[in-house]
Design a protein around this motif. Structure first.
Motif, PDB file in Angstrom:
ATOM      1  N   VAL A   1      -9.558   7.521   1.394  1.00  0.00           N
ATOM      2  CA  VAL A   1      -8.107   7.485   1.204  1.00  0.00           C
ATOM      3  C   VAL A   1      -7.623   6.035   1.156  1.00  0.00           C
ATOM      4  N   PRO A   2      -7.010   5.598   0.057  1.00  0.00           N
ATOM      5  CA  PRO A   2      -6.479   4.236  -0.013  1.00  0.00           C
ATOM      6  C   PRO A   2      -5.365   4.041   1.012  1.00  0.00           C
ATOM      7  N   THR A   3      -5.256   2.852   1.545  1.00  0.00           N
ATOM      8  CA  THR A   3      -4.224   2.547   2.528  1.00  0.00           C
ATOM      9  C   THR A   3      -2.834   2.842   1.988  1.00  0.00           C
ATOM     10  N   GLU A   4      -2.634   2.632   0.680  1.00  0.00           N
ATOM     11  CA  GLU A   4      -1.326   2.873   0.081  1.00  0.00           C
ATOM     12  C   GLU A   4      -0.846   4.304   0.293  1.00  0.00           C
ATOM     13  N   VAL A   5      -1.768   5.244   0.300  1.00  0.00           N
ATOM     14  CA  VAL A   5      -1.382   6.638   0.510  1.00  0.00           C
ATOM     15  C   VAL A   5      -0.784   6.821   1.901  1.00  0.00           C
ATOM     16  N   TYR A   6      -1.431   6.245   2.898  1.00  0.00           N
ATOM     17  CA  TYR A   6      -0.897   6.340   4.259  1.00  0.00           C
ATOM     18  C   TYR A   6       0.471   5.666   4.346  1.00  0.00           C
TER      19      TYR A   6
END
Length: 355
Positions: free
Chosen positions: A48-53
């Motif tokens: 999961v890319p950090t941007e999603v979080y």
């Protein structure tokens, strides 16, 4: 993924671990917010890319922390032992079945998951969790053979090209195999013309013997860093997961991935919510967030892991869509419960590691 689904299935930078753990323990209350909800996601590294979080946090006001496991068995062991603090987990298909059997997953409220209709038909109503009662398909891939075309000039077309010492003699000592008993035995069974889930004693004995003959050619049994090793040129052939190689190819374009003609194991990794979660609604809101086509496409494009979301795949650029193949026509099978064959497979694993 298989008995141990992809581990770095190449890893990406995360928020500093000390900060994550401190926030998870509530030691940074001033920074995380005393009353701010915290969602703990227990997932494969690099999924999961950090941007999603960050986007989920901006939308919900919650704080997301990520923790990683190295195998399905590690995930299950934590939940079986009663570990709390995990709100969303990412088990592979066969492990979903086991966790449901153990009573460790929360039944999902489908009313909170309006994006389920975006799931591609081939992943709907899966045999390991009919009706998506406890899980939502997230990412998928296959086991196969990765190789460096600059060194291995003839494309491996059979599992025997990887497992038979006579066929790969020129590359002995520069071969990696997954550090996973079910994956190894299944590959050997396929090379010998058997079903990868076969549990017949004679078939398993032959598979074990083949793996032992191959062992002197193997540099390492590795599910963690084989992608990095291929990129560095330390190994030139690998028993590999397709997702890891999709990432590694960006760093070393000469890498290729093939599904042998005999077929391969197919894995589907899923979002699920542990029964012990303290944030059941927030957890399912995160799953629903990841079902949005634009979010699922963002995840796929940034990680290289094939999405189970048909609407997301349609948003990807054409080169990315091509990578979401079906195995080139070779038969793909899910890993099944080994049943009575589990002990024999474990014995093969012990012999392989001991000799």
């Amino acid at each position: 993924m298989t008995s141990t689904a992809p581990v770095s299935r190449v890893a990406r930078l995360r928020r500093p671990l000390a900060l994550v753990l401190a926030c998870a323990l509530g030691l940074l209350a001033a920074r995380c917010g005393e009353h701010q909800p915290v969602l703990a996601v227990y997932v494969w590294t690099g999924y999961v890319p950090t941007e999603v979080y960050e986007r989920f946090e901006a939308e919900t006001g919650a704080r997301v922390i990520e923790m990683n496991f190295a195998s399905n068995e590690e995930l299950r062991a934590k939940l079986v032992a009663g570990a709390e603090g995990y709100d969303v987990v990412c088990p592979t298909d066969y492990m979903v079945r086991l966790l449901v059997r153990d009573g460790l997953l929360l039944p999902l409220d489908q009313a909170l998951l309006p994006g389920l209709d975006a799931i591609a038909p081939r992943f709907r109503d899966p045999p390991y969790d009919p009706g998506h009662a406890h899980s939502v398909p997230f990412a998928w891939g296959v086991s196969g053979i990765a190789y460096d075309r600059d060194v291995v000039t003839e494309r491996p077309s059979s599992w025997s090209d990887l497992l038979d010492p006579e066929r790969h003699a020129a590359h002995a000592g520069r071969i990696s195999m997954l550090n996973d008993p079910r994956e190894l035995v299944s590959a050997a069974l396929l090379a010998l013309g058997h079903d990868p889930n076969a549990t017949d004693p004679a078939a398993l004995t032959a598979a074990g013997d083949l793996l032992l003959r191959q062992k002197p050619s193997v540099a390492k049994y590795d599910s963690d860093t084989f992608g990095e090793s291929l990129v560095a040129g330390e190994i030139v052939m690998a028993h590999a997961w397709s997702g890891t190689i999709a990432g590694a190819q960006a760093e070393r374009p000469s890498l290729a991935f093939t599904v042998p003609s005999e077929g391969a194991l197919m894995y589907v990794d899923n979002w699920a919510v542990p029964r012990a979660t303290r944030q059941p609604e927030l957890a399912q809101r995160f799953v629903a967030f990841c079902l949005r086509p634009e979010i699922a496409a963002l995840i796929a494009e940034n990680t290289g892991y094939a999405s189970c979301n048909a609407a997301a795949v349609a948003r990807l650029p054409m080169p990315s869509r091509v990578a979401y193949s079906d195995g080139g026509g070779a038969p793909l099978r899910f890993l099944a419960d080994a049943g009575d064959g589990a002990t024999a497979i474990e014995d093969i694993w012990k012999r392989l590691k001991a000799e």
